[in-house]
Design a protein around this motif. Structure first.
Motif, PDB file in Angstrom:
ATOM      1  N   VAL A  54       0.840  -1.209   0.000  1.00 40.98           N
ATOM      2  CA  VAL A  54       0.000   0.000   0.000  1.00 40.98           C
ATOM      3  C   VAL A  54       0.870   1.252   0.000  1.00 40.98           C
ATOM      4  CG1 VAL A  54      -1.606   1.371   1.394  1.00 40.98           C
ATOM      5  CG2 VAL A  54      -2.017  -1.078   1.049  1.00 40.98           C
ATOM      6  N   GLU A  55       1.936   1.230   0.778  1.00 42.52           N
ATOM      7  CA  GLU A  55       2.848   2.375   0.847  1.00 42.52           C
ATOM      8  C   GLU A  55       3.442   2.685  -0.523  1.00 42.52           C
ATOM      9  OE1 GLU A  55       7.175   3.370   2.901  1.00 42.52           O
ATOM     10  OE2 GLU A  55       5.846   1.910   3.862  1.00 42.52           O
ATOM     11  N   ALA A  56       3.880   1.637  -1.251  1.00 47.82           N
ATOM     12  CA  ALA A  56       4.470   1.829  -2.581  1.00 47.82           C
ATOM     13  C   ALA A  56       3.427   2.323  -3.577  1.00 47.82           C
ATOM     14  CB  ALA A  56       5.094   0.525  -3.063  1.00 47.82           C
ATOM     15  N   ILE A  57       2.231   1.781  -3.505  1.00 47.56           N
ATOM     16  CA  ILE A  57       1.152   2.189  -4.411  1.00 47.56           C
ATOM     17  C   ILE A  57       0.802   3.665  -4.195  1.00 47.56           C
ATOM     18  CG2 ILE A  57      -1.308   1.894  -4.930  1.00 47.56           C
ATOM     19  CD1 ILE A  57      -0.886  -1.131  -4.286  1.00 47.56           C
ATOM     20  N   ARG A  58       0.665   4.057  -2.960  1.00 49.13           N
ATOM     21  CA  ARG A  58       0.290   5.446  -2.656  1.00 49.13           C
ATOM     22  C   ARG A  58       1.395   6.434  -3.043  1.00 49.13           C
ATOM     23  NH1 ARG A  58      -2.923   4.767   3.190  1.00 49.13           N
ATOM     24  NH2 ARG A  58      -4.675   3.568   2.308  1.00 49.13           N
ATOM     25  N   GLU A 121      -2.711 -11.461   0.786  1.00 52.88           N
ATOM     26  CA  GLU A 121      -2.912 -10.156   1.400  1.00 52.88           C
ATOM     27  C   GLU A 121      -2.633  -9.023   0.416  1.00 52.88           C
ATOM     28  OE1 GLU A 121       0.263  -8.854   4.252  1.00 52.88           O
ATOM     29  OE2 GLU A 121       0.783 -10.980   4.244  1.00 52.88           O
ATOM     30  N   GLN A 122      -1.765  -9.274  -0.576  1.00 52.81           N
ATOM     31  CA  GLN A 122      -1.510  -8.256  -1.594  1.00 52.81           C
ATOM     32  C   GLN A 122      -2.745  -8.029  -2.458  1.00 52.81           C
ATOM     33  OE1 GLN A 122       2.084 -10.120  -3.231  1.00 52.81           O
ATOM     34  NE2 GLN A 122       3.179  -8.237  -2.823  1.00 52.81           N
ATOM     35  N   VAL A 123      -3.459  -9.110  -2.780  1.00 54.62           N
ATOM     36  CA  VAL A 123      -4.674  -8.991  -3.587  1.00 54.62           C
ATOM     37  C   VAL A 123      -5.675  -8.063  -2.902  1.00 54.62           C
ATOM     38  CG1 VAL A 123      -6.714 -10.234  -4.436  1.00 54.62           C
ATOM     39  CG2 VAL A 123      -4.429 -11.203  -4.774  1.00 54.62           C
ATOM     40  N   ASP A 124      -5.886  -8.263  -1.616  1.00 52.92           N
ATOM     41  CA  ASP A 124      -6.820  -7.413  -0.878  1.00 52.92           C
ATOM     42  C   ASP A 124      -6.339  -5.965  -0.828  1.00 52.92           C
ATOM     43  OD1 ASP A 124      -8.524  -9.547  -0.352  1.00 52.92           O
ATOM     44  OD2 ASP A 124      -7.524 -10.063   1.524  1.00 52.92           O
ATOM     45  N   GLU A 129      -6.865  -0.331  -2.780  1.00 55.09           N
ATOM     46  CA  GLU A 129      -6.253   0.868  -3.352  1.00 55.09           C
ATOM     47  C   GLU A 129      -6.779   1.180  -4.749  1.00 55.09           C
ATOM     48  OE1 GLU A 129      -4.029   3.128  -1.926  1.00 55.09           O
ATOM     49  OE2 GLU A 129      -4.800   2.049  -0.180  1.00 55.09           O
ATOM     50  N   ASN A 130      -7.754   0.399  -5.200  1.00 54.34           N
ATOM     51  CA  ASN A 130      -8.429   0.641  -6.488  1.00 54.34           C
ATOM     52  C   ASN A 130      -7.469   0.603  -7.680  1.00 54.34           C
ATOM     53  OD1 ASN A 130     -10.881   1.100  -7.875  1.00 54.34           O
ATOM     54  ND2 ASN A 130     -10.455   3.292  -8.040  1.00 54.34           N
ATOM     55  N   CYS A 131      -6.521  -0.322  -7.640  1.00 55.41           N
ATOM     56  CA  CYS A 131      -5.605  -0.526  -8.770  1.00 55.41           C
ATOM     57  C   CYS A 131      -6.308  -1.392  -9.816  1.00 55.41           C
ATOM     58  CB  CYS A 131      -4.322  -1.203  -8.310  1.00 55.41           C
ATOM     59  SG  CYS A 131      -3.386  -0.263  -7.093  1.00 55.41           S
ATOM     60  N   LYS A 150     -11.210  -9.723 -10.800  1.00 55.85           N
ATOM     61  CA  LYS A 150     -12.064  -9.450 -11.971  1.00 55.85           C
ATOM     62  C   LYS A 150     -13.368  -8.757 -11.552  1.00 55.85           C
ATOM     63  CE  LYS A 150     -11.482 -11.381 -15.733  1.00 55.85           C
ATOM     64  NZ  LYS A 150     -10.922 -10.922 -17.037  1.00 55.85           N
ATOM     65  N   SER A 151     -13.911  -9.161 -10.420  1.00 57.17           N
ATOM     66  CA  SER A 151     -15.175  -8.559  -9.968  1.00 57.17           C
ATOM     67  C   SER A 151     -15.000  -7.097  -9.573  1.00 57.17           C
ATOM     68  CB  SER A 151     -15.751  -9.357  -8.793  1.00 57.17           C
ATOM     69  OG  SER A 151     -14.896  -9.277  -7.662  1.00 57.17           O
ATOM     70  N   SER A 152     -13.742  -6.704  -9.295  1.00 58.59           N
ATOM     71  CA  SER A 152     -13.475  -5.296  -8.965  1.00 58.59           C
ATOM     72  C   SER A 152     -13.070  -4.497 -10.204  1.00 58.59           C
ATOM     73  CB  SER A 152     -12.380  -5.203  -7.899  1.00 58.59           C
ATOM     74  OG  SER A 152     -11.134  -5.609  -8.414  1.00 58.59           O
ATOM     75  N   GLY A 153     -13.187  -5.124 -11.385  1.00 60.07           N
ATOM     76  CA  GLY A 153     -12.900  -4.424 -12.636  1.00 60.07           C
ATOM     77  C   GLY A 153     -11.435  -4.368 -13.007  1.00 60.07           C
ATOM     78  N   THR A 154     -10.655  -5.335 -12.538  1.00 60.21           N
ATOM     79  CA  THR A 154      -9.213  -5.341 -12.776  1.00 60.21           C
ATOM     80  C   THR A 154      -8.855  -6.069 -14.060  1.00 60.21           C
ATOM     81  OG1 THR A 154      -8.893  -5.417 -10.382  1.00 60.21           O
ATOM     82  CG2 THR A 154      -6.981  -5.921 -11.752  1.00 60.21           C
ATOM     83  N   VAL A 155      -7.950  -5.478 -14.834  1.00 62.80           N
ATOM     84  CA  VAL A 155      -7.372  -6.147 -16.001  1.00 62.80           C
ATOM     85  C   VAL A 155      -6.190  -6.974 -15.510  1.00 62.80           C
ATOM     86  CG1 VAL A 155      -6.194  -5.847 -18.213  1.00 62.80           C
ATOM     87  CG2 VAL A 155      -8.059  -4.292 -17.569  1.00 62.80           C
ATOM     88  N   LEU A 156      -6.163  -8.262 -15.872  1.00 57.62           N
ATOM     89  CA  LEU A 156      -5.128  -9.172 -15.391  1.00 57.62           C
ATOM     90  C   LEU A 156      -4.141  -9.529 -16.493  1.00 57.62           C
ATOM     91  CD1 LEU A 156      -7.238 -11.624 -13.188  1.00 57.62           C
ATOM     92  CD2 LEU A 156      -5.871  -9.661 -12.452  1.00 57.62           C
TER      93      LEU A 156
END
Length: 355
Positions: A54-58, A121-124, A129-131, A150-156
């Motif tokens: 989360v720290e790196a993403i933010r 835990e990374q997936v959650d 973080e809406n990535c 996928k249910s959160s609209g993520t491209v994999l």
């Protein structure tokens, strides 16, 4: 050259050029530099825990408002057996003694002191973080994680090193496949730990493009317009570059590592499991030479954890013989320019050569 294609539309970018997620090299600044010129930056989370992810993403979000991918390791964690416990003790003694012989004083944690993170835990954290773009390597995700993302609209984006792996990814609903050639720098994205596919990148790319229907990103040896255009001819819609950016201003490599990189010749680049327990392509050094002669190489991630302190201390001491410097087979000048400038030069060169 026409850059707009299925991948640019799917990812919301202008150019289908992907900055490789190189854990230990990629920085939020490198990702933002890439994203801000409308290519796909990739934030390497590796096997970080949720808090550090989360720290790196933010931090990256503070540097760019453009879309970028996050990447993590989809690895299986081997069970701790009596055999592994005994092997860890032997490997620990070997590494500590080798370090001491070379004036590096280290203390490696005991096996039960290691913090081993799974990607659950990374997936959650990624979802929270809406990535919306996620890439992964070392295998396929479990069905539950795929469904959650996928249910959160993520491209994999999954990674393959064989036709069989590509077909598994496509069948499980992955949106884009990154085909990684054997010549690529860093870790093999293979599902297997030991008997990894040894097929060259362009040959593999041609076969995968005939076997699947979803878009393909190619990774492995792209360092100029000719290599990019060759991969396009063989079926790639996206082009991932890694080694080309190792010397960039935003690279996390230290100056002494970049200096070593710029002196490398082709005979020094090898595949090794010595630092992490998984095959990775990089520059041969004292640690690799010594370790490859022994049986003291643990399975990933235990070998990676075992050598972590050695690499940290060696980097502090600017000792290139005990750090891993990953690099692919396509040697280049390893420019010190900004990531954005290096990629823009590649785009301009490709446009010129494709006319």
């Amino acid at each position: 050259m026409k850059w707009v294609n299925d991948i640019t539309k799917l990812l919301g970018i202008d150019f289908p050029i992907v900055q490789a997620p190189m854990f230990g090299v990629t920085t939020p600044e490198m990702v933002a530099n890439t994203a801000n010129i409308n290519c796909l930056g990739s934030l390497a989370l590796g096997d970080l825990d949720a808090e550090k992810s989360v720290e790196a993403i933010r931090k990256t979000k503070r540097l760019t408002s453009k879309p970028f991918a996050v990447n993590f390791f989809a690895h299986n964690i081997p069970e701790i057996t009596d055999t592994l416990k005994a092997d860890y003790v032997k490997a620990k003694i070997f590494v500590e003694q080798l370090a001491k012989q070379n004036n590096l004083i280290i203390t490696i944690p005991e096996l039960d002191e290691l913090k081993i993170n799974s990607y659950d835990e990374q997936v959650d954290a990624i979802i929270s973080e809406n990535c919306k773009i996620v890439s992964f390597t070392f295998g396929n995700l479990d069905k539950r994680s795929i469904e959650k993302l996928k249910s959160s609209g993520t491209v994999l984006i999954g990674t393959c090193t064989s036709v069989a792996e590509a077909m598994i990814l496509e069948k499980s609903g992955i949106d884009i496949i990154c085909v990684q050639g054997l010549e690529a720098g860093g870790h093999r994205g293979s599902f297997a730990l030991e008997d990894i596919p040894k097929i060259g990148g362009l040959s593999l790319l041609a076969q995968v493009s005939e076997a699947i229907k979803i878009p393909i990103i190619y990774a492995g040896g792209i360092y100029n317009s000719k290599t990019l255009l060759a991969s396009k001819t063989l079926g790639a819609s996206g082009f991932q570059i890694g080694s080309l950016l190792l010397g960039s201003a935003e690279s996390a490599l230290a100056d002494f590592e970049k200096k070593r990189l710029r002196k490398v010749n082709e005979s020094e680049i090898i595949l090794t499991k010595s630092f992490s327990g998984r095959f990775a392509r990089g520059i041969k050094n004292t640690f690799i030479n010594a370790t490859e002669q022994t049986e003291f190489i643990l399975p990933y991630p235990y070998q990676n954890k075992l050598t972590s302190e050695l690499r940290r201390v060696a980097k502090y001491n600017k000792n290139a013989d005990f750090v891993n410097i990953w690099v692919g087979q396509s040697i280049n000048e390893f420019s010190g320019q900004s990531t954005a400038k290096i990629i823009q030069n590649l785009i301009e060169q490709t446009e010129c050569d494709s006319r």
